[in-house]
Design a protein around this motif. Sequence first.
Motif, short mmCIF file in Angstrom:
data_model
loop_
_atom_site.label_atom_id
_atom_site.label_comp_id
_atom_site.label_asym_id
_atom_site.label_seq_id
_atom_site.Cartn_x
_atom_site.Cartn_y
_atom_site.Cartn_z
N ALA A 227 0.84 -1.19 0.00
CA ALA A 227 0.00 0.00 0.00
C ALA A 227 0.88 1.25 0.00
O ALA A 227 2.08 1.19 0.29
N PRO A 228 0.33 2.40 -0.34
CA PRO A 228 1.12 3.65 -0.28
C PRO A 228 1.55 3.96 1.14
O PRO A 228 0.98 3.46 2.12
N GLN A 229 2.56 4.81 1.26
CA GLN A 229 2.99 5.29 2.58
C GLN A 229 1.97 6.30 3.10
O GLN A 229 1.33 6.99 2.32
N PRO A 230 1.78 6.38 4.41
CA PRO A 230 2.53 5.69 5.48
C PRO A 230 1.95 4.33 5.87
O PRO A 230 2.37 3.77 6.88
N VAL A 231 1.00 3.79 5.08
CA VAL A 231 0.38 2.51 5.44
C VAL A 231 1.42 1.40 5.44
O VAL A 231 1.45 0.56 6.36
N ALA A 232 2.29 1.38 4.45
CA ALA A 232 3.32 0.33 4.38
C ALA A 232 4.25 0.39 5.58
O ALA A 232 4.63 -0.64 6.14
N THR A 233 4.61 1.60 5.99
CA THR A 233 5.44 1.74 7.18
C THR A 233 4.73 1.22 8.42
O THR A 233 5.33 0.53 9.26
N GLY A 234 3.45 1.51 8.53
CA GLY A 234 2.68 1.00 9.67
C GLY A 234 2.62 -0.51 9.68
O GLY A 234 2.74 -1.14 10.74
N ALA A 235 2.42 -1.12 8.50
CA ALA A 235 2.39 -2.58 8.42
C ALA A 235 3.74 -3.18 8.84
O ALA A 235 3.79 -4.15 9.60
N ALA A 236 4.81 -2.59 8.35
CA ALA A 236 6.15 -3.08 8.71
C ALA A 236 6.40 -2.90 10.20
O ALA A 236 7.01 -3.78 10.84
N ALA A 237 5.94 -1.80 10.77
CA ALA A 237 6.13 -1.57 12.20
C ALA A 237 5.41 -2.62 13.04
O ALA A 237 5.93 -3.10 14.06
N LEU A 238 4.20 -3.01 12.62
CA LEU A 238 3.47 -4.07 13.33
C LEU A 238 4.24 -5.39 13.27
O LEU A 238 4.31 -6.13 14.26
N MET A 239 4.83 -5.68 12.13
CA MET A 239 5.62 -6.90 12.00
C MET A 239 6.86 -6.86 12.89
O MET A 239 7.23 -7.86 13.51
N ILE A 240 7.48 -5.71 12.95
CA ILE A 240 8.67 -5.57 13.81
C ILE A 240 8.29 -5.77 15.27
O ILE A 240 9.00 -6.48 16.02
N LEU A 241 7.18 -5.20 15.71
CA LEU A 241 6.74 -5.38 17.09
C LEU A 241 6.45 -6.85 17.39
O LEU A 241 6.80 -7.37 18.46
N THR A 242 5.82 -7.53 16.44
CA THR A 242 5.53 -8.96 16.62
C THR A 242 6.81 -9.76 16.74
O THR A 242 6.93 -10.66 17.59
N GLN A 243 7.79 -9.44 15.89
CA GLN A 243 9.06 -10.17 15.94
C GLN A 243 9.81 -9.89 17.24
O GLN A 243 10.45 -10.78 17.80
N LEU A 244 9.73 -8.67 17.75
CA LEU A 244 10.38 -8.37 19.02
C LEU A 244 9.71 -9.13 20.17
O LEU A 244 10.38 -9.55 21.12
N TRP A 245 8.40 -9.33 20.08
CA TRP A 245 7.69 -10.15 21.06
C TRP A 245 8.24 -11.58 21.03
O TRP A 245 8.47 -12.19 22.08
N LEU A 246 8.49 -12.09 19.82
CA LEU A 246 9.05 -13.44 19.70
C LEU A 246 10.49 -13.49 20.20
O LEU A 246 10.92 -14.50 20.77
N VAL A 247 11.25 -12.42 19.99
CA VAL A 247 12.61 -12.36 20.52
C VAL A 247 12.60 -12.50 22.03
O VAL A 247 13.43 -13.20 22.62
N LEU A 248 11.65 -11.84 22.68
CA LEU A 248 11.55 -11.90 24.14
C LEU A 248 11.08 -13.26 24.63
O LEU A 248 11.44 -13.69 25.73
N SER A 249 10.31 -13.96 23.83
CA SER A 249 9.65 -15.19 24.31
C SER A 249 10.44 -16.45 24.04
O SER A 249 10.09 -17.52 24.54
N GLY A 250 11.52 -16.39 23.26
CA GLY A 250 12.27 -17.60 22.98
C GLY A 250 13.56 -17.33 22.23
O GLY A 250 13.90 -16.19 21.93
N ASN A 251 14.29 -18.41 21.93
CA ASN A 251 15.54 -18.34 21.18
C ASN A 251 15.32 -18.95 19.79
O ASN A 251 15.30 -20.17 19.64
N PHE A 252 15.13 -18.11 18.79
CA PHE A 252 14.86 -18.59 17.44
C PHE A 252 15.98 -18.21 16.48
O PHE A 252 15.73 -17.81 15.35
N SER A 253 17.22 -18.37 16.95
CA SER A 253 18.38 -18.04 16.12
C SER A 253 18.20 -16.62 15.57
O SER A 253 17.77 -15.73 16.29
N TRP A 254 18.52 -16.42 14.28
CA TRP A 254 18.34 -15.07 13.72
C TRP A 254 17.07 -14.96 12.86
O TRP A 254 16.92 -14.03 12.09
N LEU A 255 16.15 -15.93 13.01
CA LEU A 255 14.91 -15.86 12.23
C LEU A 255 14.17 -14.55 12.48
O LEU A 255 13.75 -13.87 11.54
N ASN A 256 13.99 -14.19 13.74
CA ASN A 256 13.27 -12.95 14.04
C ASN A 256 14.04 -11.73 13.56
O ASN A 256 13.46 -10.78 13.03
#
Length: 473
Positions: A227-256
């Motif tokens: 989607a156009p910006q800033p929607v794409a940035t918002g979508a990416a930010a949600l993904m980053i937050l989700t991945q950081l949640w996974l970083v805190l919850s376990g050891n998944f090598s460098w997948l996150n």
Amino acid sequence: MGWFTAPEYWLTRLVFQRALAAVYLVAFLTAALQCRALIGERGLLPVPRFVARVPFKRAPSVFHLHYSDRFFAAWAWAGCAVSAALLAGADAALPLWGAMLLWLVPWALYLSVVNVGQTWYGFGWESLLLETGFVAVLLGNDEVAPPLVVLFLLRWVLFRVEFGAGLIKLRGDACWRKLTCLRYHHETQPMPGPLSWFFHRLPDPLHRVEAAANHVTQLAVPFLLFAPQPVATGAAALMILTQLWLVLSGNFSWLNWITIVLALSAVRLPGRPPPAAAAPPWYEAVVLVVGAMLVLLSRHPVRNMLSRGQVMNRSFDPLHLVNTYGAFGSVSRVRYEVVLEGTRDDAPREDAQWREYEFRGKPGDPRRWPRQFAPYHLRLDWMMWFAALSPAYAGDWFGVLVERLLEGDRATLRLLRRSPFPPGAPPHWIRARLFRYRYTTWGELRATGACWDRVYVRDYLPPTRLSAPAGPP
């Protein structure tokens, strides 16, 4: 061609490239420190034996031409050096063609490692690093503005990572559809982290929220990347937050972390772009031709995602240019662990003095709290998790591991946290036993200080010894 570049993404490119170089550095460091014991000349799955039966065209690698442990170590440390140089911004000091060639080097170096890594390199994030690294070659440096085609390709990789993972969950295990998988996952994941116990003890409604949020992030949000910006940035930010949640919850090598790096490519960071020359015709041609090739190759993972028989983590070409991804299509309800024990007693009786080997990351001593290792990848620890699921996952290396421990092999012992036997005095016998592990309750934790409770299930491997006395390790 004015449409070819997007100058407003110059800072995005800079952050993306430095972050990708950091992931490369971790990957090469992992190879340099572990692979002698895993795939070396006397490793659990030796490279020379692999290249003798697998032709070059199926697994292109420099190690088809020559292999020695010293040569491999030099190769891996060279990858560390190039990655560190890119992290420090060495590509910015080169002309455009030089920067592209420099970014091609870690991709080629790591491809040679992955293609002979066998079981130890069968994880999806290996191919993901290679696919991302190959696309990154086309990004160029500050001589030209970032090409829109390359930014699209990076979002396309991220889309397939997230959407493919979301589909495999819905198709693979009913608990994802019922929003109950997180009741088990934090306890049964391959390598828990220091906070995993607390994530497991969250109230059940929060586990349901976790699962629902995962579905939204992986099945709906990826479409917003285009989607156009800033929607794409918002979508990416949600993904980053989700991945950081996974970083805190376990050891998944460098997948996150590699997923976060990809998401950064869709974030438009503020800042005035530096002056840049128009993209030279040869550069435009290379980007467009290679980009078209990658889009054409993408038909394979698209077919896989649309198939009812969708598979996780598969490469469709020996160069790992375009791959399919996914994780935890099914979630274990019960955690099992293989515990290795040795004794120097002459007879392997039950009342012998059995001593337990301690691994760095996988659960062992119930009182030892999990540590944070990711993005560093403890390959043996991960495969021990698979071995506990089924001996079939360990059929080609577990017996060799036991043999190396009986020999007191120093390279193998360095993979462990602690051996109860010094290299010069290895055990006479080794056995493997299967235990069921569960997290303790709050009351048990306060009373005993143990985060795990374990119960013996059965013998995994009966007491075993070398057929002849071991020589010097």
